[in-house]
Design a protein around this motif. Structure first.
Motif, mmCIF file in Angstrom:
data_model
loop_
_atom_site.group_PDB
_atom_site.id
_atom_site.type_symbol
_atom_site.label_atom_id
_atom_site.label_comp_id
_atom_site.label_asym_id
_atom_site.label_seq_id
_atom_site.Cartn_x
_atom_site.Cartn_y
_atom_site.Cartn_z
ATOM 1 N N ILE A 135 0.872 -1.131 -0.149
ATOM 2 C CA ILE A 135 -0.147 -0.072 -0.010
ATOM 3 C C ILE A 135 0.765 1.246 0.023
ATOM 4 N N GLY A 136 1.860 1.249 0.884
ATOM 5 C CA GLY A 136 2.737 2.404 1.120
ATOM 6 C C GLY A 136 3.470 2.612 -0.286
ATOM 7 N N ARG A 137 3.876 1.396 -1.374
ATOM 8 C CA ARG A 137 4.555 1.826 -2.412
ATOM 9 C C ARG A 137 3.403 2.206 -3.621
ATOM 10 N N ILE A 158 -11.677 -3.430 1.270
ATOM 11 C CA ILE A 158 -10.915 -4.495 0.894
ATOM 12 C C ILE A 158 -11.129 -4.487 -0.935
ATOM 13 N N TRP A 159 -11.988 -3.853 -1.260
ATOM 14 C CA TRP A 159 -12.056 -3.861 -2.631
ATOM 15 C C TRP A 159 -11.157 -3.067 -3.348
ATOM 16 N N MET A 160 -10.519 -2.109 -2.456
ATOM 17 C CA MET A 160 -9.410 -1.276 -3.147
ATOM 18 C C MET A 160 -8.060 -2.132 -2.905
ATOM 19 N N ILE A 161 -8.005 -3.135 -1.708
ATOM 20 C CA ILE A 161 -6.743 -3.873 -1.650
ATOM 21 C C ILE A 161 -6.804 -4.742 -2.693
ATOM 22 N N ALA A 162 -8.077 -5.433 -3.251
ATOM 23 C CA ALA A 162 -7.966 -6.374 -4.190
ATOM 24 C C ALA A 162 -7.293 -5.990 -5.344
ATOM 25 N N GLU A 163 -7.201 -4.506 -5.517
ATOM 26 C CA GLU A 163 -6.448 -4.201 -6.898
ATOM 27 C C GLU A 163 -5.031 -3.999 -6.840
ATOM 28 N N VAL A 164 -4.336 -4.072 -5.569
ATOM 29 C CA VAL A 164 -3.299 -3.764 -5.586
ATOM 30 C C VAL A 164 -2.368 -5.266 -4.913
ATOM 31 N N ILE A 165 -3.181 -6.039 -4.416
ATOM 32 C CA ILE A 165 -2.627 -7.323 -3.877
ATOM 33 C C ILE A 165 -1.790 -8.301 -5.037
#
Length: 305
Positions: A135-137, A158-165
């Motif tokens: 997330i930080g990067r 979580i729906w934002m996290i799903a785009e970067v995980i």
């Protein structure tokens, strides 16, 4: 033992191949390939054309071996990697969506951060630290906007996290869920048991990493394998249990998943065409069973979207 092999100029590399019996129909093209692909990378593709010379230890090429044969095998493997990556990308995006939607609906936008829903606290802690770093990067607009606008909760929904995980991280969050009902709900759209899907996700992470680093697929023996599924029948019948460390089972699983994720796709038909395009790529070495082309998994027309 001390390494003593000298560096060899490209023109001398080609001369060495010719001295070992390789035919070179177009010297200029061969020099170009050695320059832009490299001797060492191509070496992995001419190993199957080598034969040991008794006594000398030097490997000569089987009579009739051409540089063009080696290049054809290399190009086939490259096209196979690209075809596999096309499917892995679709599967990864779908898995992210299934994971995020289920947890969001059951536990709320930030419920994925609740340690109580995970089986192992140590795995959860490591996954959190990795995710926080990702997330930080991230320079994605939606992540930056959330961090600038909101103070609480600290991390995005979580729906934002799903785009970067990453797929590798997703497989760890998924497999560490404490309750089988959660894991099974995420696997339900694919009609797979959660244990099979978790195993397959780990395996596809491994395959994706090979592809991302331009590694060989066609004749590689995998160290991270997938669980052999007992169901559903279309996938079980397509799998070759006798070659669990070869690429064929990966292709069968991807073909099955693509049929669900992208109805109407011709991915499987394109794969058949790709295999047919390179007779030098030994199907048995790739783990393909006999008469695989006649199996329903590879002959059934794509379903309508």
């Amino acid at each position: 033992m001390r390494f003593t092999k000298p560096s060899v100029a490209i023109v001398d590399q080609l001369a060495l191949l010719q001295a070992r019996g390789m035919l070179v129909p177009d010297v200029g093209h061969a020099l170009h390939c050695l320059q832009h692909i490299s001797y060492y990378r191509l070496r992995a593709y001419w190993l199957s054309f080598e034969q040991a010379t008794p006594g000398s230890g030097e490997h000569r090429f089987t009579p009739g071996t051409s540089f063009d044969d080696v290049l054809a095998l290399y190009v086939f493997d490259r096209r196979l990697r690209l075809h596999v990556m096309d499917a892995v990308e679709r599967v990864e995006v779908s898995l992210r969506g299934s994971w995020a939607h289920h947890l969001a609906m059951k536990y709320g936008p930030h419920g994925y951060l609740d340690q109580a829903i995970y089986a192992r606290a140590d795995h959860y802690d490591r996954a959190c630290q990795t995710l926080i770093s990702e997330i930080g990067r991230s320079k994605d607009t939606f992540i930056v906007h959330y961090l600038d606008k909101y103070d609480e909760p600290r991390h995005p929904p979580i729906w934002m996290i799903a785009e970067v995980i990453s797929l590798g991280q997703l497989s760890k969050w998924f497999s560490n869920l404490k309750f089988r009902s959660d894991r099974q709900a995420i696997a339900k759209p694919y009609e797979l048991d959660e244990k099979v899907l978790i195993s397959l996700t780990h395996h596809l992470t491994y395959i994706r990493n090979i592809c991302a680093h331009h590694g060989r697929l066609w004749n590689k023996q995998f160290t991270v394998t997938m669980m052999m599924p007992n169901s559903p029948a279309p996938l079980r019948l397509a799998i070759n249990p006798a070659s669990e460390r070869r690429i064929y089972n990966t292709l069968a699983a991807l073909g099955y998943l693509m049929g669900i994720i992208a109805p109407g796709t011709t991915w499987r038909q394109q794969l058949v065409g790709l295999v047919d395009s390179c007779p030098l790529a030994d199907e048995a070495v790739m783990g393909f069973p006999l008469e695989w082309r006649s199996q329903p998994a590879w002959t059934t027309p794509p379903a309508a979207p």
